[in-house]
Design a protein around this motif. Structure first.
Motif, short mmCIF file in Angstrom:
data_model
loop_
_atom_site.label_atom_id
_atom_site.label_comp_id
_atom_site.label_asym_id
_atom_site.label_seq_id
_atom_site.Cartn_x
_atom_site.Cartn_y
_atom_site.Cartn_z
N TYR A 102 19.12 -42.54 -19.24
CA TYR A 102 18.66 -41.46 -18.36
C TYR A 102 19.82 -40.59 -17.89
O TYR A 102 20.94 -41.05 -17.72
N GLY A 103 19.49 -39.32 -17.72
CA GLY A 103 20.46 -38.38 -17.20
C GLY A 103 20.58 -38.56 -15.69
O GLY A 103 19.60 -38.88 -15.01
N VAL A 104 21.81 -38.41 -15.18
CA VAL A 104 22.02 -38.55 -13.74
C VAL A 104 22.62 -37.28 -13.17
O VAL A 104 23.61 -36.75 -13.67
N ALA A 105 21.97 -36.77 -12.12
CA ALA A 105 22.45 -35.61 -11.37
C ALA A 105 22.83 -34.43 -12.26
O ALA A 105 23.77 -33.70 -11.99
N ASP A 106 22.09 -34.23 -13.35
CA ASP A 106 22.36 -33.15 -14.33
C ASP A 106 23.83 -33.13 -14.74
O ASP A 106 24.40 -32.06 -15.01
#
Ligand code: MAN
Length: 381
Positions: free
Chosen positions: A355-359
Motif C-alpha cells: 500500500y501507498g503511504v501518505a502519497d
C-alpha cells in the motif's frame, strides 16, 4: 489459529499501544513489515537531472517469473530554487515532448493550498497537478527488498495522459497481465487499459472509462460468461464518489453499470470510496480491499465480500477498517494520513498487502485472511 508469517512480518512492528497482532487484544493491521517503508523516493533515480522524485506510491502488484512486481506510481516535479514559483510539468502531445508551465504563487488567480494540485479560486476545480506521475517497475525476489528499473515502464504519451498515469492495478488472466490506470489530463481523469506478458513491453488498449472515473479493478476471471470490473465515477453535483460495478465480454467495452456501494455517514468511509486491490476469490465470495476517506481526508482500508457468481451483490462489508494510518510514515508525508492499496498477494491463508503511504512511499502489511473475514459484518450490509 492460522499459519505463522513466512517472514514478511519478521519480529512484528508494534504501534502505539504495543499490542501484538497475534495477542488477545490484537487488532488488524499491526503486522506491518519491519522494513517499512519498503520503497521511498530516495530509491528512485529521477528520469531527468533537473527533476526530483517526490513520491513512489500506490503500486499495482503482480507475481511474474518468481518475482514480486510493484508497478509503482512515481511522481516527479522540476526542481525549484525560487519558493514563490511553482513549476508544473506536463506532456505536450502536439509537440510530443515534456513541457513546463511556471506559476507565480503571488498571482491571485489560483489556489495553491492543496500540495497535489492547483485549483482556480472561483470554481475550486483542479486545473493542474503539481507533479507528473508515470509508472515504473520495482522487482523483488523476497517481496521485501526491491530494485527499481532504470527506465519508466509507461510514461505519458498521448493527450489523455498529459498530466500523468496514476494508481495502476494489475489483473493476471492466463499469461496476460492487464493494467488499469488513471489517465490524467486537462480533459479530465479517466481510466486506461494496457496489457503486458513480460513486464518489458506493454501495449495500450485505450481509454476504457471516460472522465470522471478512477479506481478501476478488473476481476481475474470470467464470471458466468462475463468479465467484471469495479469503478468509481467521481460525480459532482448529485451523487457521491462511490463504487460501481460493470461487465464486459472483451475487457475493452464496459456496460451493465450498477451502483455497488455507498459512503456511510459518520464513518471512516463517509466521504469517498474506491476499489483498491484486485479482488481475490475465497470460499465465501470475492474479497475486495477498498479505500474510504472521511471529512478530514484520512484514507483507510476496509473490506467487502461479493457474491462469487454475481459480483453485483454484496454479501458483507466491514464496519471497522482493516488498516488505518497510524505509523509515522502513514501519518506524515506529502499528503498526510493515507493508506491506499492497489494490490496484494494472497498466499494460502495470509494476505500480503502492499500500500501507498501518505502519497510518498510504499509499505507492506501481512494479515490473516481469517481476521479480514472476521471484520466483515455478515448480518448487516
Ligand atoms: C486527486 C489525488 C491526486 C491525483 C489527482 C488526479 O487530487 O488523488 O493524487 O493526482 O486526484 O488523479
Amino acid at each position: 489459529m492460522s499459519k505463522v508469517s513466512n517472514g514478511y512480518g519478521g519480529e512484528k512492528q508494534q504501534l502505539n499501544d504495543g499490542r501484538d497482532s497475534r495477542g488477545e487484544t490484537a487488532k488488524l493491521g499491526t503486522d506491518r513489515f519491519v522494513n517499512n517503508p519498503i520503497l521511498t523516493p530516495a530509491d528512485v533515480k529521477p528520469f531527468r537531472e533537473d527533476f526530483e522524485v517526490i513520491g513512489t506510491f500506490n503500486a499495482g502488484v503482480a507475481m511474474y517469473d518468481g518475482e514480486t512486481i510493484l508497478l509503482s506510481r512515481v511522481a516527479e516535479r522540476p526542481k525549484v530554487t525560487d519558493a514563490t514559483i511553482v513549476r508544473i510539468p506536463f506532456y505536450d502531445h502536439e509537440a510530443a515532448r515534456l513541457a513546463i508551465h511556471n506559476f507565480d504563487t503571488r498571482q491571485s488567480e489560483f489556489d495553491f493550498s492543496d500540495p497535489r494540485g492547483i485549483s482556480s479560486k472561483s470554481g475550486k476545480h483542479t486545473a493542474y497537478l503539481t507533479s507528473l506521475s508515470y509508472l515504473r517497475i520495482a522487482r523483488s525476489r523476497d517481496g521485501i527488498h526491491f530494485t527499481v528499473d532504470e527506465k519508466a515502464f509507461m510514461f505519458p504519451e498521448n493527450e489523455y495522459e498529459a498530466f500523468g498515469l496514476e494508481d495502476p492495478r494489475i489483473t493476471q488472466i492466463g499469461d496476460e497481465y492487464y493494467i488499469t490506470y488513471t489517465s490524467v489530463s486537462s480533459l479530465g481523469v479517466g481510466v486506461g487499459l494496457a496489457m503486458t506478458t513480460d513486464f518489458k513491453r506493454v501495449q495500450r488498449l485505450g481509454l476504457i472509462f471516460p472522465p470522471e472515473n478512477k479506481d478501476v479493478v478488473i476481476f481475474p476471471e470470467v464470471i458466468e460468461g462475463k468479465y467484471y470490473a469495479l469503478h468509481r465515477p467521481s460525480v459532482s453535483g448529485l451523487g457521491n464518489p462511490e463504487i460501481w460495478v460493470a461487465s464486459s465480454t472483451d475487457l475493452v467495452h464496459w456496460g451493465g453499470h450498477r451502483h455497488l456501494m455507498g459512503i456511510r455517514p459518520d464513518s471512516w468511509d463517509s466521504v469517498r470510496l474506491g476499489a483498491g486491490a484486485v479482488p481475490i476469490k475465497t470460499e465465501d465470495g470475492w474479497l475486495e480491499i477498498y479505500h474510504g476517506s472521511d471529512e478530514e481526508g484520512r484514507y483507510t482500508l476496509g473490506a467487502v465480500l461479493l457474491d462469487l457468481k454475481d459480483p453485483t451483490k454484496i454479501i458483507a462489508r466491514s464496519d471497522r477498517p482493516i488498516l488505518e494510518p497510524e505509523a509515522d510514515y502513514e501519518v506524515n508525508g506529502f499528503y498526510k494520513n493515507v493508506v491506499f492499496s492497489c494490490g496484494l498477494i494472497a498466499e494460502g491463508d495470509r494476505l500480503r498487502i502492499y500500500y501507498g503511504v501518505a502519497d510518498t512511499a510504499m509499505a507492506g502489511v501481512e494479515l490473516d485472511l481469517q481476521d479480514v473475514m472476521d471484520s466483515l459484518n455478515l448480518q448487516r450490509v
